[in-house]
Motif scaffolding. Sequence first.
Motif, PDB file in Angstrom:
ATOM      1  N   TYR A  81       0.827  -1.203   0.000  1.00 59.23           N
ATOM      2  CA  TYR A  81       0.000   0.000   0.000  1.00 59.23           C
ATOM      3  C   TYR A  81       0.864   1.257   0.000  1.00 59.23           C
ATOM      4  O   TYR A  81       1.826   1.361   0.757  1.00 59.23           O
ATOM      5  N   CYS A  82       0.493   2.191  -0.840  1.00 62.68           N
ATOM      6  CA  CYS A  82       1.099   3.520  -0.806  1.00 62.68           C
ATOM      7  C   CYS A  82       0.091   4.436  -0.123  1.00 62.68           C
ATOM      8  O   CYS A  82      -1.081   4.481  -0.517  1.00 62.68           O
ATOM      9  N   GLY A  83       0.524   5.124   0.911  1.00 69.33           N
ATOM     10  CA  GLY A  83      -0.367   5.994   1.666  1.00 69.33           C
ATOM     11  C   GLY A  83      -0.113   7.456   1.381  1.00 69.33           C
ATOM     12  O   GLY A  83       1.031   7.883   1.246  1.00 69.33           O
ATOM     13  N   VAL A  84      -1.195   8.196   1.278  1.00 67.02           N
ATOM     14  CA  VAL A  84      -1.134   9.650   1.138  1.00 67.02           C
ATOM     15  C   VAL A  84      -1.790  10.225   2.389  1.00 67.02           C
ATOM     16  O   VAL A  84      -2.946   9.900   2.690  1.00 67.02           O
ATOM     17  N   THR A  85      -1.058  11.035   3.124  1.00 70.98           N
ATOM     18  CA  THR A  85      -1.615  11.664   4.319  1.00 70.98           C
ATOM     19  C   THR A  85      -2.012  13.090   3.992  1.00 70.98           C
ATOM     20  O   THR A  85      -1.205  13.857   3.454  1.00 70.98           O
ATOM     21  N   LEU A  86      -3.274  13.420   4.302  1.00 73.77           N
ATOM     22  CA  LEU A  86      -3.792  14.770   4.122  1.00 73.77           C
ATOM     23  C   LEU A  86      -4.197  15.321   5.478  1.00 73.77           C
ATOM     24  O   LEU A  86      -4.601  14.573   6.369  1.00 73.77           O
ATOM     25  N   VAL A  87      -4.098  16.632   5.626  1.00 73.90           N
ATOM     26  CA  VAL A  87      -4.495  17.316   6.851  1.00 73.90           C
ATOM     27  C   VAL A  87      -5.618  18.283   6.512  1.00 73.90           C
ATOM     28  O   VAL A  87      -5.494  19.087   5.585  1.00 73.90           O
ATOM     29  N   MET A  88      -6.717  18.185   7.269  1.00 70.38           N
ATOM     30  CA  MET A  88      -7.837  19.106   7.086  1.00 70.38           C
ATOM     31  C   MET A  88      -7.911  20.021   8.300  1.00 70.38           C
ATOM     32  O   MET A  88      -7.809  19.564   9.438  1.00 70.38           O
ATOM     33  N   THR A  89      -8.083  21.314   8.033  1.00 69.22           N
ATOM     34  CA  THR A  89      -8.246  22.311   9.089  1.00 69.22           C
ATOM     35  C   THR A  89      -9.631  22.932   8.950  1.00 69.22           C
ATOM     36  O   THR A  89     -10.017  23.369   7.863  1.00 69.22           O
TER      37      THR A  89
END
Length: 135
Positions: free
Chosen positions: A35-43
Amino acid sequence: MRLLSLTTITIAMIGSAAKTDYLLEFSGTSFREYYCGVTLVMTNQSDAPLVEINGFVASYIGDEQIGRSRGASFLNLGPGESASALFEAPHAPCDEATRYEFVVGACRIDTSFSAHEDCSSRITGIDPVAETARP
């Protein structure tokens, strides 16, 4: 005069970005097994609590889609709060992507669900993240 115009445009762009309810930023990629993971941050930049925004991430190199993640959610964000979510895609070279498109799956701002289009219009992605209402 040209400098003044560019400054005005820059301030207008910053002002419009500041008015968005939810800001979505790229935090990085990671790998686990295949698995390739993409981490996103929501504010949450609104003055109301966010119950849930769920979706998935499509990864692109140019116009070619190279991966699609499993879904993940941003949950219970009070005004001014941020949270990260990991979007994992099997067998995808997401670390080579030039653009990540967040696709809204479900959205609850208050106690009821909102339309994908309404929810997506309240999210602003910061390059290389783009947002869309496409279900």
